[in-house]
Design a protein around this motif. Structure first.
Motif, PDB file in Angstrom:
ATOM      1  N   UNK B  93       0.721  56.501  31.036  1.00  0.00           N
ATOM      2  CA  UNK B  93      -0.318  57.123  30.729  1.00  0.00           C
ATOM      3  C   UNK B  93      -1.538  56.481  30.006  1.00  0.00           C
ATOM      4  N   UNK B  94      -0.968  55.573  29.078  1.00  0.00           N
ATOM      5  CA  UNK B  94      -2.081  54.281  28.360  1.00  0.00           C
ATOM      6  C   UNK B  94      -2.795  53.714  29.369  1.00  0.00           C
ATOM      7  N   UNK B  96      -3.377  54.840  32.395  1.00  0.00           N
ATOM      8  CA  UNK B  96      -4.119  55.842  33.215  1.00  0.00           C
ATOM      9  C   UNK B  96      -5.534  55.930  32.206  1.00  0.00           C
ATOM     10  N   UNK B  97      -5.238  56.109  30.899  1.00  0.00           N
ATOM     11  CA  UNK B  97      -6.153  56.578  29.985  1.00  0.00           C
ATOM     12  C   UNK B  97      -7.362  55.229  30.148  1.00  0.00           C
ATOM     13  N   UNK B 100      -9.104  55.741  33.547  1.00  0.00           N
ATOM     14  CA  UNK B 100     -10.050  56.926  33.501  1.00  0.00           C
ATOM     15  C   UNK B 100     -11.380  56.589  32.538  1.00  0.00           C
ATOM     16  N   UNK B 101     -11.209  56.241  31.656  1.00  0.00           N
ATOM     17  CA  UNK B 101     -12.190  56.051  30.362  1.00  0.00           C
ATOM     18  C   UNK B 101     -13.305  54.949  31.000  1.00  0.00           C
ATOM     19  N   UNK B 103     -14.466  54.346  33.956  1.00  0.00           N
ATOM     20  CA  UNK B 103     -15.475  54.787  34.922  1.00  0.00           C
ATOM     21  C   UNK B 103     -16.845  55.073  34.444  1.00  0.00           C
ATOM     22  N   UNK B 146     -16.263  49.539  21.643  1.00  0.00           N
ATOM     23  CA  UNK B 146     -15.402  50.601  21.822  1.00  0.00           C
ATOM     24  C   UNK B 146     -13.847  49.865  22.552  1.00  0.00           C
ATOM     25  N   UNK B 150     -10.956  50.539  20.262  1.00  0.00           N
ATOM     26  CA  UNK B 150     -10.026  51.716  20.798  1.00  0.00           C
ATOM     27  C   UNK B 150      -8.794  51.399  21.658  1.00  0.00           C
ATOM     28  N   UNK B 151      -9.248  50.421  22.774  1.00  0.00           N
ATOM     29  CA  UNK B 151      -8.108  50.168  23.765  1.00  0.00           C
ATOM     30  C   UNK B 151      -7.237  48.786  23.415  1.00  0.00           C
TER      31      UNK B 151
END
Lengths: 230, 241
Positions: B93-94, B96-97, B100-101, B103, B146, B150-151
């Motif tokens: 999920x991490x 995928x997160x 997704x972001x 994009x 960011x 965040x990532x």
């Protein structure tokens, strides 16, 4: 119902947000126990110190599953589909069928999501904030761009299938339909006259039944308020 | 029939697919598509991919576009090491997160610098107003901040201890401005350290080979096909200016 399970999964949502609606509808349709925490974007509730701690990006939706914090609706939906053992058609396990759903959710980000949102933003949000009339030339360009994107949606994904990625509804259809509904908040049905896509939308709504209607209540209220002023 | 992968290594998403396939010894036929020669507008390619974009793969009768979908498909189909796209749900999920972001949060933002600083003026002879350049640099700074805050945070890689598809997709974007001498790593030691780790995991030879194109951008710009130029000009004006 297991009360511990219900509290263990929390979702932070604003029902005017398209991806939030997708998550909400998915949870309700699949009867996944959860708690909804409302975050009203128009009131700046996403900018509070508390919410920013949860998500530094200050965006919704956010999911917290037993302390595991996850953002991004794609990731949340894929996680929920797997963790809560929903019917397989939502996110198929077979590689090629799954890849088609992933292909859509990727493409969605730069096409359906921004292009449909833009129309809503220009027709409803900007005039509301600036108290100025809609900028018509800009709106026309946004509508043209959306038109191209809808052509692609139909030609590349839907084609002759009942749903975007095959014979059954999937996460792709859910994400797409919530974006496509958004301009309705300003009284505009962007699928008007596009018979194939209209049929697709009816099939999606039919598959989702009550949870679709419930999820869109707030959008319908906005539509009624906006169109009553016209 | 072997797996066919249509690529132009100047394109960031093509690089991530190329690196992944090579790193994991996935046998494939490299179908070169030179975007600046307008090869994506050819009739043959149109039959492969409706959108006329790269990367796209053709695995027998199965055609797939979108680098993210291609990467996860290849990871699954070729049984690549777990860390690329972990089976553990939360770690996945991490990944995928980020996928997704990126994009809207990273993709294109770093690449835009290459376009505005070099491709648009050199290949198309269009002047780029200073505000556009400044605005693009600001967007890049925001995206990188960011990314770090965040990532990446204080982890070695986005998903934790090991490299994953998230790092691969991130690195090919973040490298792009280097092609025009914008060294994003200069004032960001954490980002640089992450880049070095990613390069080491991928293998320096493969990493450098895959990125060679961005250092040859000026050549590519000069060799742009004149008819392709005419097709591109209005699109570029709309997209960037």
């Amino acid at each position: 119902m297991n009360m511990a399970a219900k509290k263990a999964l929390e979702v932070y949502l604003d029902m005017l947000s398209q991806p939030c609606r997708a998550v909400h509808i998915f949870l309700n349709h699949n009867k996944i126990p959860h708690t909804v925490k409302t975050v009203a974007l128009r009131k700046g509730e996403n900018r509070t110190a508390e919410f920013t701690k949860l998500n530094p990006m200050q965006k919704v939706p956010v999911m917290v599953d037993n302390g595991f914090v996850l953002t991004e609706s794609d990731a949340i939906l894929k996680y929920l589909a797997t963790n809560y053992h929903v019917p397989e058609h939502w996110y198929p396990r077979q590689s090629e069928r799954r890849a088609k759903v992933d292909e859509y959710t990727a493409w969605h980000h730069n096409y359906i999501r921004p292009h449909a949102a833009k129309v809503f933003i220009m027709e409803v949000l900007v005039p509301r904030m600036t108290r100025q009339p809609v900028e018509q030339p800009k709106l026309q360009r946004a509508l043209e761009q959306l038109g191209d994107t809808l052509d692609k949606l139909e030609g590349m994904f839907l084609k002759r299938q009942p749903f975007l990625c095959g014979d059954d509804i999937s996460l792709a259809d859910l994400l797409a339909v919530c974006e496509i509904m958004q301009p309705l908040g300003g009284g505009r049905d962007i699928l008007k006259g596009r018979r194939k896509l209209e049929s697709w939308r009816s099939r999606v709504i039919s598959a989702l039944q009550g949870s679709f209607e419930e999820g869109h209540q707030i959008l319908y209220q906005l539509r009624d308020k906006t169109t009553s002023k016209l | 029939m072997p797996l066919e992968i249509y690529l132009d290594l100047l394109s960031q998403p093509c690089r991530s697919v190329y690196i992944f396939a090579k790193k994991n010894n996935i046998p494939f036929e490299f179908k070169k598509i030179l975007l600046f020669k307008g090869e994506q507008y050819g009739e043959e390619f149109g039959k492969v991919n409706y959108f006329r974009k790269v990367p796209v793969i053709k695995d027998g009768d199965f055609t797939l576009s979108e680098s993210i979908a291609i990467l996860t498909y290849l990871a699954e189909k070729y049984g690549t090491p777990d860390h690329w796209y972990p089976a553990d749900l939360q770690t996945r999920a991490r990944v995928d997160e980020y996928l997704s972001w990126q994009h809207s949060g990273m993709r294109g933002i770093a690449g835009k610098i290459l376009w505005l600083k070099l491709m648009i003026p050199k290949a198309f002879g269009i002047d780029v107003p200073k505000e556009k350049m400044d605005s693009a640099m600001e967007d890049l700074e925001e995206a990188l901040t960011a990314f770090e805050e965040k990532f990446l945070q204080d982890k070695p890689f986005i998903a934790g201890q090991k490299i994953s598809l998230a790092d691969l997709v991130a690195i090919v974007e973040i490298m792009q401005p280097l092609g025009v001498g914008v060294n994003v790593f200069e004032v960001r030691p954490k980002l640089r350290a992450w880049k070095d780790r990613v390069r080491a995991e991928i293998g320096p030879a493969l990493f450098d080979e895959a990125h060679q194109m961005i250092f040859n951008v000026e050549e590519v710009a000069k060799s742009t096909d004149p008819s392709a130029k005419e097709i591109f000009k209005p699109k570029i004006k709309k997209l960037f200016l």
